[in-house]
Design a protein around this motif. Structure first.
Motif, PDB file in Angstrom:
ATOM      1  N   VAL A  93       0.843  -1.194   0.000  1.00 31.06           N
ATOM      2  CA  VAL A  93       0.000   0.000   0.000  1.00 31.06           C
ATOM      3  C   VAL A  93       0.880   1.246   0.000  1.00 31.06           C
ATOM      4  N   HIS A  94       0.680   2.087  -0.993  1.00 37.16           N
ATOM      5  CA  HIS A  94       1.465   3.309  -1.131  1.00 37.16           C
ATOM      6  C   HIS A  94       1.064   4.340  -0.077  1.00 37.16           C
ATOM      7  N   SER A  95       2.039   5.126   0.338  1.00 39.47           N
ATOM      8  CA  SER A  95       1.711   6.173   1.311  1.00 39.47           C
ATOM      9  C   SER A  95       1.026   7.356   0.656  1.00 39.47           C
ATOM     10  N   ASN A  96       1.370   7.664  -0.580  1.00 31.22           N
ATOM     11  CA  ASN A  96       0.837   8.924  -1.117  1.00 31.22           C
ATOM     12  C   ASN A  96       0.475   8.914  -2.601  1.00 31.22           C
ATOM     13  N   ARG A  97       0.248   7.753  -3.172  1.00 35.00           N
ATOM     14  CA  ARG A  97      -0.227   7.751  -4.557  1.00 35.00           C
ATOM     15  C   ARG A  97      -1.756   7.739  -4.574  1.00 35.00           C
ATOM     16  N   VAL A  98      -2.338   8.215  -5.657  1.00 30.88           N
ATOM     17  CA  VAL A  98      -3.804   8.223  -5.746  1.00 30.88           C
ATOM     18  C   VAL A  98      -4.317   6.782  -5.765  1.00 30.88           C
ATOM     19  N   GLU A  99      -3.715   5.946  -6.591  1.00 35.50           N
ATOM     20  CA  GLU A  99      -4.034   4.512  -6.517  1.00 35.50           C
ATOM     21  C   GLU A  99      -3.123   3.948  -5.444  1.00 35.50           C
ATOM     22  N   SER A 100      -3.742   3.560  -4.337  1.00 32.59           N
ATOM     23  CA  SER A 100      -2.920   3.220  -3.174  1.00 32.59           C
ATOM     24  C   SER A 100      -2.300   1.829  -3.264  1.00 32.59           C
TER      25      SER A 100
END
Lengths: 583, 539
Positions: free
Chosen positions: B251-258
């Protein structure tokens, strides 16, 4: 039954029920426990039609949605109990005229009242009962039903089974026993009686059929048989009603003496009550369940002071309760002043939840990350919660808030559309957080640093949060709280610059305590009672001196020192570090 | 303005508004007051689109404000279809629509929207669409599930009749103990040749249907500890190639698609159905590369797949976490020849080189006429479903050149795709509507190789996609309806005791004890950027 008694007993019973529902039961806890959510759209409703008792499930979920309002919940429960009472009376009046009915009349309603001591109980059960009694009320009561009646009933059974599920077994048995209870049973082999018996066995046949085909899990929806307690209860109600009808039917013709009836009636009644009480007592931890649900309720309605008050009166040792406690302190801006006034048994997890500790409450993880501005993680756990716990207004609210912050307005539009069809978009629980001020603030907390949550520990991502936005109060509070709980004094000292940036003129109590401990460890003297420009309260210094006096006094006897310190200094960070922290 | 005047003004407003409304309601919408020279906004966007001549009525919703609506659908042959409605939802009569399609194949038709708003009748510029000469395969199979991370609840594989709105479950997890199911794949668009996986329920198994034969096969062997994942049927129907993957969801911290899916290791394996053997070859299972997303060319002579250097090659140090390298992983499209007579793979050829384009290419799908290669292009990685940069990329295999596919791409994700058996249509997943829920779009490609604007799968209720809380996953077109019942499939999936265990058959290039391929050095030397010598390829 004598009308004059009914005039007193029925309103009296309803009044007692009202008081019970209003003051003792708390219908909101049903909502909190079950979090019902229903979308009134054919695409979703059709899922309820395909299995037996699905319609009952549908109506139950729909009604349970209103339990979020205390009064609405009380009203609905009262209506249900009232209807049950009236229908029982009607069914009895059709089948018998015993004079000892005053007590019998209330038994189904009392049993149903007992059901609603368990907050995971939906309304399916009682709605099924109402439906069964209504059906039986419609059917003409006589021992000889026409061929046509039986044929119609034969074709109606699949429908009744799909609507009422296993409750159609009730209905079938009521019809059967009504016929068998009549005196004029001379034609055992006649067609009508054969049809009656055949019809009565039909629902069992359906149940068996659904069990044999591979879709058993889908279609044999066990309205009866969800839990041993309800099995027993079902059998009691069924047994009671059938017995009552049977007894009533014979009584019409055979003129049993009133005395015999009474003995039998009271023996049956007493036995029932004993069995119910045993089953009730054995049915588990309802009190604790209620207490936990109360915590949930106060947390979800953001009544932080009530959480703290409840914890003081009835503390519970559980990770999520520890989180509620710390969250309540944080919301009151007292986390770093008072957190060690309460037991901190779970270390950093009590402040910053982790997946493994909250697997049964994923929504809470979503809340926790949202609180810190880690919007992607909040979104992640909101969707996990939807999968694992079902869609409800809390996880949907979190998802919507995350999408607003991430400017994904098409998704917001979609979910608002869904919510409007659920009829819950006006619900106060939903709107609490959805105000632009809150969302803008959370948006400003979103991290600039790219990383994967799986690789980050709380200290790491909270530090990242602070680097991205030094004004993030929640991140600072939580970072320092986590460092305190881990005993990492150096990181607490490192974080002091953020207190300055955020305009603190005086440090919170536990930070001051940590500074004194740090200075002691580093053998540093405080000049003018200040550290890095922050004044240390003289009272705290005095306490620290006292702490050391007690330590010295007991000369290594940790237990004695702990006992003495627990009274006067049990709420200090030093006490936590010395005696409570897991090393 | 005093109170009395205000009252009169309010009354006057009410009267005027009522009159306007009543005039609007009474109007027959025949006399147009104004013509607006723009096309109206409708959902789904059915403007400038090519429709197959066998598609269900394209019900839509007019997004222009109005009190009453009239829609005139005109074509060169036959009577116009006229719909008047107080609602902005336009539902087209089935028979009229079917008749129009039948009589106007390869012709244009127009949709004229007339709106009554505030007492005036406004006509918008007609929307012009076309009916393509070629039909699309009449059934679409897809998986419906909620947007997911780790957990799942209700999901299932469904088939939709494209000529009507009828959707039926093929297999749902309501009948398989809430397990997961995925990767349905068909042999040459045939409904009676398919595979699908179930896992997490009664058992992890491959359901394999070939003609009348339905089997549940456990594809785990000593070579592949994980079961076969992404499948590719050989056109002969005798063999299925699978990828075996070691995937992790991050899970990404700050991308729109997490979400991000990283594949740490993958290989390809072959399952020979008749002999029940799992085999592999160093050409498709190397230690140095990750092979993924297999797909057979329609003639069965080439196996296409995605390939990228192993993850370890991107990692600079042991402490380095995935965030440091995940977006460096680029997959090329590679093909390997297959000699059916010898049952051997030979030679490797890089078809689309990732490094040349600085993009990652996955999900290769060759058109049934062997002319085009449709792939998904993204900035990195093997899992374009969660990658906002993912677009479709069309490659002409005859002329070895890229074809402009911008007509089908959007600002959001375009990912999984499948061809219709006549090679004139393909279906693909796109998240363009809201960025989270994938929906099936159909695009037409004419004989000259021009791709036309795609259209969203029509639904009876135009609000279907707003209500729908499921994402359409892995859309696959098939020529007929799947005739095996949900009962039979469920029974097979649940009958754990009778799962057939596939056996691993080591080849001379595979280590007999460890199951590892041993000739990776030889492979590496011929891998990537090296074309096979076509003269040496067996016929």
């Amino acid at each position: 039954m004598q009308p004059k008694y009914q005039r007193i007993f029925i309103p009296g019973f309803l009044l007692i029920s009202f008081l019970y529902f209003y003051f003792i039961l708390d219908p909101v806890l049903f909502y909190i426990k079950q979090k019902p959510f229903l979308i009134l759209n054919f695409e979703h409703v059709k899922d309820y039609i395909v299995y037996p008792a699905g319609l009952l499930d549908f109506v139950s979920t729909y009604l349970l949605q209103f339990f979020i309002y205390h009064r609405a919940g009380v009203f609905i429960l009262l209506i249900i109990i009232g209807l049950l009472l009236l229908l029982t009376r009607y069914v009895f009046s059709k089948t018998a005229n015993l004079k000892a009915d005053q007590l019998f009349l209330f038994i189904p309603a009392i049993l149903v009242l007992l059901i609603y001591t368990a907050y995971d109980q939906s309304l399916v059960y009682v709605l099924g009962l109402l439906l069964t009694f209504s059906l039986f009320g419609i059917v003409p009561v006589k021992y000889y039903h026409s061929v046509w009646f039986n044929i119609v009933l034969f074709f109606l059974y699949p429908l009744i089974y799909m609507v009422a599920g296993s409750f159609s077994l009730f209905f079938a048995l009521m019809i059967l026993f009504n016929s068998l209870s009549q005196e004029n049973i001379k034609i055992w082999r006649s067609f009508p009686l054969f049809m009656v018996i055949f019809n009565a066995l039909m629902p069992f046949g359906f149940a068996l059929l659904y069990y044999i085909v591979p879709l058993d899990k889908l279609y044999l929806y066990p309205v009866i048989g969800t839990r041993p307690f309800f099995n027993l209860l079902s059998l009691l109600i069924l047994g009671f009603v059938v017995f009552r009808i049977f007894l009533g039917g014979f009584a019409l013709k055979r003129s049993l003496s009133l005395l015999t009836q009474r003995i039998f009636v009271y023996a049956f009644l007493s036995m029932s009550i004993v069995v119910i009480l045993i089953a009730y007592l054995k049915s588990g931890d309802k009190k604790e369940d209620k207490l936990l649900l109360k915590y949930d309720k106060f947390y979800l309605s953001k009544e932080w002071n009530k959480v703290l008050a409840l914890y003081k009166n009835k503390p519970v040792d559980a990770v999520h309760i520890q989180y509620y406690l710390n969250k309540s302190l944080s919301e009151n801006d007292k986390l770093l002043d008072l957190m060690f006034s309460y037991p901190q048994r779970y270390g950093e997890v009590g402040v910053v939840l982790k997946g493994a500790y909250s697997i049964h409450n994923l929504q809470l993880l979503s809340d926790c990350f949202f609180d810190m501005g880690l919007v992607n993680f909040a979104e992640h756990w909101a969707y996990e919660s939807m999968e694992k716990e079902g869609m409800n207004i809390y996880n949907l609210r979190n998802a919507i808030n995350c999408h607003i912050i991430k400017q994904q307005y098409s998704l917001v539009d979609k979910y608002v559309y869904v919510l409007k069809h659920a009829g819950m978009h006006n619900c106060p629980a939903f709107f609490d957080d959805c105000n632009p001020g809150n969302l803008l603030k959370t948006r400003s907390y979103m991290p600039d640093t790219a990383y994967f949550i799986q690789n980050a520990d709380p200290v790491q991502y909270l530090a990242c949060q602070l680097m991205s936005d030094p004004y993030n109060e929640k991140a600072l509070q939580k970072l320092v709280a986590v460092c305190l709980l881990n005993g990492d004094l150096q990181k607490v000292i490192d974080a002091l610059k953020f207190f300055r940036i955020q305009g603190y003129s005086e440090l919170p109590q536990h930070i001051q305590e940590a500074i004194l401990l740090y200075a002691f460890n580093q053998k540093t003297m405080l000049k003018n009672n200040t550290f890095n420009g922050f004044k240390i309260n003289q009272e705290i210094i005095n306490k620290f001196t006292r702490f050391f006096k007690i330590v010295r006094k007991h000369k290594g006897d940790r237990r004695a020192a702990r006992n003495e310190m627990n009274v006067a200094l049990g709420d200090t960070y030093w006490f936590y570090v010395s005696y409570s922290m897991k090393k | 303005m005093n109170v009395t005047t205000k009252k009169y003004c309010f009354l006057l407003y009410i009267v005027i508004t009522s009159l306007m409304l009543s005039s609007c309601l009474n109007k027959q919408l025949d006399d147009v007051d104004h013509t607006i020279n723009v096309i109206p906004e409708i959902f789904p966007d059915y403007s400038g689109v090519f429709f197959p001549p066998n598609i269900a009525p394209i019900n839509f919703k007019i997004l222009e404000e109005g009190d009453r609506y009239k829609v005139i659908i005109k074509s060169s042959e036959g009577n116009p279809i006229i719909i008047t409605s107080k609602s902005n939802k336009i539902e087209i009569t089935f028979n009229e629509w079917k008749e129009m399609l039948a009589r106007n194949r390869n012709e244009a038709f127009s949709i004229r929207v007339i709106v009554c708003r505030e007492g005036k009748t406004l006509a918008y510029k007609p929307i012009v669409n076309h009916i393509a000469p070629y039909p699309v395969d009449p059934y679409l199979v897809y998986r419906l599930l909620q947007p997911q991370y780790h957990y799942w609840s209700n999901l299932g594989i469904y088939q939709r009749n494209l000529t009507s709105y009828k959707e039926e479950p093929v297999l749902t997890n309501a009948t398989t103990e809430k397990g997961c199911m995925n990767c349905h794949n068909f042999c040459m668009n045939k409904a009676d040749h398919f595979v699908m996986h179930t896992r997490g329920g009664p058992g992890t198994v491959l359901l394999l249907k070939r003609g009348d034969q339905l089997e549940a096969v456990n594809t785990v062997t000593k070579f592949n500890k994980a079961p076969g994942a992404y499948p590719a049927w050989h056109p002969s129907g005798n063999m299925v190639v699978f990828s075996t993957n070691k995937l992790a969801l991050m899970v990404h911290s700050n991308r729109v698609e997490s979400r991000e899916v990283i594949d740490y290791s993958s290989n390809l394996i072959m399952y020979r159905i008749d002999s029940n053997y799992i085999e592999t070859s160093p050409l498709i299972a190397s230690r140095a590369y990750m092979e993924n997303w297999p797909h057979w060319s329609p003639d069965g002579k080439n196996l296409y797949f995605s390939a990228a250097p192993k993850v370890e090659q991107y990692v600079d140090s042991v402490e380095q976490n995935e965030e440091a390298f995940y977006n460096d992983i680029l997959y090329s499209i590679v093909r390997v020849g297959y000699d059916a007579a010898k049952q051997e793979f030979y030679g490797l050829d890089t078809v689309i080189n990732a490094e040349h384009h600085n993009k990652s290419y996955t999900i290769p799908r060759v058109s049934p006429d062997n002319r085009y290669l449709l792939v998904t292009e993204a900035d990195w990685g093997n899992f374009p479903v969660y990658n906002k940069s993912a677009d479709l990329f069309l490659y002409d295999l005859v002329n070895n050149q890229e074809i402009d596919a911008s007509e089908v791409n959007s600002h959001d994700i375009e990912s999984y795709h499948s061809w219709s058996s006549n090679a004139h249509w393909f279906v693909f997943s796109s998240k363009r509507v809201n960025g989270l829920y994938a929906m099936p779009y159909f695009a037409y490609i004419d004989s000259a190789g021009n791709i036309k604007k795609p259209f969203l799968l029509p639904q009876k209720d135009p609000d279907y996609y707003k209500n729908c809380l499921n994402t359409f996953n892995v859309p696959e077109l098939i020529k007929n309806k799947i005739d095996v019942s949900i009962w039979e499939l469920s029974k097979k999936a649940n009958d754990v005791r009778h799962f057939k265990n596939a056996r691993f058959k080591p080849s001379e290039n595979v280590d007999q004890t460890s199951g590892e391929t041993i000739t990776e050095d030889a492979k590496n030397s011929m891998y990537m950027n090296k074309n096979i010598d076509k003269d040496q390829a067996p016929e």
